[in-house]
Write a protein that holds these residues in place. Structure first.
Motif, PDB file in Angstrom:
ATOM      1  N   PRO A 283      10.050 -22.254 -72.559  1.00 47.32           N
ATOM      2  CA  PRO A 283       9.495 -20.902 -72.417  1.00 47.32           C
ATOM      3  C   PRO A 283       8.445 -20.830 -71.314  1.00 47.32           C
ATOM      4  CG  PRO A 283       8.469 -22.015 -74.252  1.00 47.32           C
ATOM      5  CD  PRO A 283       9.554 -22.933 -73.771  1.00 47.32           C
ATOM      6  N   SER A 284       8.260 -19.667 -70.763  1.00 51.63           N
ATOM      7  CA  SER A 284       7.159 -19.392 -69.836  1.00 51.63           C
ATOM      8  C   SER A 284       6.125 -18.540 -70.571  1.00 51.63           C
ATOM      9  CB  SER A 284       7.662 -18.649 -68.594  1.00 51.63           C
ATOM     10  OG  SER A 284       8.550 -19.460 -67.848  1.00 51.63           O
ATOM     11  N   LEU A 285       4.867 -18.898 -70.426  1.00 52.85           N
ATOM     12  CA  LEU A 285       3.794 -18.173 -71.093  1.00 52.85           C
ATOM     13  C   LEU A 285       2.960 -17.439 -70.054  1.00 52.85           C
ATOM     14  CD1 LEU A 285       2.696 -20.894 -73.690  1.00 52.85           C
ATOM     15  CD2 LEU A 285       4.506 -19.180 -73.857  1.00 52.85           C
ATOM     16  N   ARG A 286       2.337 -16.347 -70.474  1.00 55.10           N
ATOM     17  CA  ARG A 286       1.546 -15.521 -69.556  1.00 55.10           C
ATOM     18  C   ARG A 286       0.058 -15.685 -69.835  1.00 55.10           C
ATOM     19  NH1 ARG A 286       5.012 -14.237 -65.717  1.00 55.10           N
ATOM     20  NH2 ARG A 286       3.880 -12.350 -65.165  1.00 55.10           N
ATOM     21  N   LEU A 287      -0.712 -15.800 -68.790  1.00 52.34           N
ATOM     22  CA  LEU A 287      -2.150 -15.990 -68.933  1.00 52.34           C
ATOM     23  C   LEU A 287      -2.887 -14.986 -68.036  1.00 52.34           C
ATOM     24  CD1 LEU A 287      -4.317 -17.750 -70.281  1.00 52.34           C
ATOM     25  CD2 LEU A 287      -4.240 -19.230 -68.276  1.00 52.34           C
ATOM     26  N   PRO A 288      -3.446 -13.908 -68.609  1.00 52.74           N
ATOM     27  CA  PRO A 288      -4.157 -12.912 -67.799  1.00 52.74           C
ATOM     28  C   PRO A 288      -5.358 -13.525 -67.087  1.00 52.74           C
ATOM     29  CG  PRO A 288      -3.722 -12.077 -70.015  1.00 52.74           C
ATOM     30  CD  PRO A 288      -3.419 -13.543 -70.043  1.00 52.74           C
ATOM     31  N   THR A 289      -5.572 -13.072 -65.871  1.00 55.22           N
ATOM     32  CA  THR A 289      -6.684 -13.550 -65.049  1.00 55.22           C
ATOM     33  C   THR A 289      -7.602 -12.380 -64.732  1.00 55.22           C
ATOM     34  OG1 THR A 289      -5.234 -15.211 -64.075  1.00 55.22           O
ATOM     35  CG2 THR A 289      -7.286 -14.745 -62.917  1.00 55.22           C
ATOM     36  N   TYR A 290      -8.905 -12.608 -64.799  1.00 51.54           N
ATOM     37  CA  TYR A 290      -9.892 -11.543 -64.621  1.00 51.54           C
ATOM     38  C   TYR A 290     -10.949 -11.943 -63.595  1.00 51.54           C
ATOM     39  CZ  TYR A 290      -7.966 -10.153 -69.169  1.00 51.54           C
ATOM     40  OH  TYR A 290      -7.127  -9.804 -70.194  1.00 51.54           O
ATOM     41  N   VAL A 291     -11.552 -10.917 -62.997  1.00 52.82           N
ATOM     42  CA  VAL A 291     -12.720 -11.130 -62.155  1.00 52.82           C
ATOM     43  C   VAL A 291     -13.897 -10.434 -62.825  1.00 52.82           C
ATOM     44  CG1 VAL A 291     -12.224  -9.096 -60.687  1.00 52.82           C
ATOM     45  CG2 VAL A 291     -13.716 -10.932 -59.840  1.00 52.82           C
ATOM     46  N   VAL A 292     -15.047 -11.097 -62.810  1.00 52.35           N
ATOM     47  CA  VAL A 292     -16.250 -10.612 -63.485  1.00 52.35           C
ATOM     48  C   VAL A 292     -17.360 -10.466 -62.449  1.00 52.35           C
ATOM     49  CG1 VAL A 292     -17.950 -11.126 -65.274  1.00 52.35           C
ATOM     50  CG2 VAL A 292     -15.554 -11.743 -65.622  1.00 52.35           C
ATOM     51  N   TYR A 293     -18.074  -9.347 -62.521  1.00 51.49           N
ATOM     52  CA  TYR A 293     -19.148  -9.086 -61.555  1.00 51.49           C
ATOM     53  C   TYR A 293     -20.088  -8.025 -62.135  1.00 51.49           C
ATOM     54  CZ  TYR A 293     -15.801  -5.327 -60.568  1.00 51.49           C
ATOM     55  OH  TYR A 293     -14.922  -4.276 -60.688  1.00 51.49           O
ATOM     56  N   PRO A 294     -21.285  -7.857 -61.579  1.00 51.28           N
ATOM     57  CA  PRO A 294     -22.213  -6.838 -62.089  1.00 51.28           C
ATOM     58  C   PRO A 294     -21.614  -5.443 -61.951  1.00 51.28           C
ATOM     59  CG  PRO A 294     -23.367  -8.406 -60.696  1.00 51.28           C
ATOM     60  CD  PRO A 294     -21.907  -8.687 -60.526  1.00 51.28           C
ATOM     61  N   SER A 295     -21.779  -4.621 -62.992  1.00 53.67           N
ATOM     62  CA  SER A 295     -21.182  -3.284 -62.972  1.00 53.67           C
ATOM     63  C   SER A 295     -22.015  -2.290 -62.175  1.00 53.67           C
ATOM     64  CB  SER A 295     -21.000  -2.773 -64.406  1.00 53.67           C
ATOM     65  OG  SER A 295     -22.239  -2.780 -65.099  1.00 53.67           O
ATOM     66  N   GLU A 296     -23.279  -2.574 -61.986  1.00 52.01           N
ATOM     67  CA  GLU A 296     -24.154  -1.671 -61.232  1.00 52.01           C
ATOM     68  C   GLU A 296     -25.072  -2.474 -60.315  1.00 52.01           C
ATOM     69  OE1 GLU A 296     -26.322   0.801 -63.882  1.00 52.01           O
ATOM     70  OE2 GLU A 296     -24.553   1.755 -64.754  1.00 52.01           O
ATOM     71  N   GLY A 297     -25.417  -1.869 -59.213  1.00 58.10           N
ATOM     72  CA  GLY A 297     -26.400  -2.462 -58.325  1.00 58.10           C
ATOM     73  C   GLY A 297     -25.897  -3.609 -57.475  1.00 58.10           C
TER      74      GLY A 297
ATOM     75  N   GLN B  25      -0.204 -17.552 -77.877  1.00 54.45           N
ATOM     76  CA  GLN B  25       1.187 -17.556 -77.422  1.00 54.45           C
ATOM     77  C   GLN B  25       1.871 -18.879 -77.762  1.00 54.45           C
ATOM     78  OE1 GLN B  25       2.084 -15.832 -73.459  1.00 54.45           O
ATOM     79  NE2 GLN B  25      -0.114 -15.488 -73.297  1.00 54.45           N
ATOM     80  N   HIS B  26       1.143 -19.965 -77.563  1.00 56.21           N
ATOM     81  CA  HIS B  26       1.689 -21.295 -77.832  1.00 56.21           C
ATOM     82  C   HIS B  26       2.075 -21.422 -79.306  1.00 56.21           C
ATOM     83  CE1 HIS B  26       1.762 -25.714 -78.223  1.00 56.21           C
ATOM     84  NE2 HIS B  26       1.938 -25.751 -76.916  1.00 56.21           N
ATOM     85  N   ARG B  27       1.219 -20.940 -80.193  1.00 57.31           N
ATOM     86  CA  ARG B  27       1.488 -21.019 -81.633  1.00 57.31           C
ATOM     87  C   ARG B  27       2.691 -20.163 -82.007  1.00 57.31           C
ATOM     88  NH1 ARG B  27      -3.313 -19.641 -85.739  1.00 57.31           N
ATOM     89  NH2 ARG B  27      -3.085 -17.627 -84.678  1.00 57.31           N
TER      90      ARG B  27
END
Length: 288
Positions: free
Chosen positions: A247-261, A192-194
């Motif tokens: 300008p305002s830029l957007r930065l997606p944020t995610y959560v990561v965790y085990p998919s099973e168990g 985005q910056h570029r």
């Protein structure tokens, strides 16, 4: 292999010296040598090259280094969980980028303390590579980050968009000159910056976290991009201002965790996180 051997290996790797590792571990140099030799016999490979300059990792040692760190983390987590006081039924290890711990995630911890008072919480700061490695290895239950990787057995869930704004002491300083501090927010920000600044060349100053960028411009002037949520207190206090017409830029944020168990306590923690984000007016990236 025992945990003292692993700790000794990591100490030698960090210090670059058997003698300094012995001092750090409060054991004799002969004990350090014996532990390393025992590891080398078990692996059938030499882990260090010793010379007048100290001790350096061999290629086999380099390969073992990552596993040694994981082994130690697994051991420490197991010791913590097994040794939990009786008032706790479980423990959670939660990690995130430092910017996400600013105002947002402490509120998540507050909700967990309120709704899960019998769960012990371990909170940590890290970068994407280490956070991903910890979740994959099972030594971290939940991690929040900006640039996750896909991996087998791991769930990557989108949470919200951070809004990055350009701030500095002078709101009219629109040009990205040598006082500008480029904060490395990851590949999405870079792209985005570029696009917004196509003619921008290599920056005179860089920082790997937003907090550091802020400290640099507070001390020396200049500008940098930081989450609007993080900048809010500086803007309210009058020590920084948003650069006019920037300008305002957007930065997606995610959560990561085990998919099973994943244990029920992890699912409950994720539920509280989602509820917190939903409850923030304008999204979790908002300043309120």
């Amino acid at each position: 292999m025992d945990i003292d051997q692993v700790k000794t290996f990591l100490a030698v790797a960090a210090q670059g010296s058997f003698l300094e590792a012995a001092a750090r571990l409060h054991v004799t140099q002969s004990t350090v040598s014996a532990r390393i030799q025992s590891l080398e016999r078990q692996f059938g490979a030499r882990l260090f090259v010793r010379n007048r300059a100290g001790a350096s990792l061999t290629s086999a040692g380099e390969r073992f280094l990552r596993h040694a760190k994981t082994l130690l983390l697994t051991y420490e987590q197991a010791r913590h969980e097994v040794g939990l006081p009786s008032r706790f039924r479980a423990s959670l290890t939660l990690g995130a980028r430092i910017a996400l711990w600013d105002t947002l995630l402490p509120r998540w911890i507050g909700r967990l303390r309120e709704h899960l008072p019998d769960v012990s919480l371990n909170t940590e700061i890290g970068f994407e590579e280490d956070l991903m490695r910890r979740v994959i290895a099972g030594t971290m239950d939940v991690a929040l980050m900006y640039s996750p990787q896909q991996a087998a057995g791991i769930e990557v869930e989108y949470l919200f968009d951070e809004t990055l704004i350009l701030v500095g002491p002078d709101p009219d300083r629109r040009q990205l000159d040598d006082s500008y501090v480029y904060v490395d927010w990851g590949p999405t920000f870079f792209a985005q910056h570029r696009k917004v600044y196509p003619g921008f060349e290599r920056p005179a100053q860089t920082a790997n976290i937003g907090w550091l960028g802020l400290q640099l411009i507070l001390a020396n002037g200049g500008t940098c991009f930081v989450p609007e949520r993080v900048a809010a207190s500086y803007l309210a206090g009058g020590c920084l201002e948003q650069v006019t017409d920037s300008p305002s830029l957007r930065l997606p944020t995610y959560v990561v965790y085990p998919s099973e168990g994943a244990p029920p306590v992890v699912e409950r923690a994720l539920g509280e996180l989602r509820a917190l984000i939903t409850s923030v007016p304008g999204g979790a990236g908002a300043t309120t």
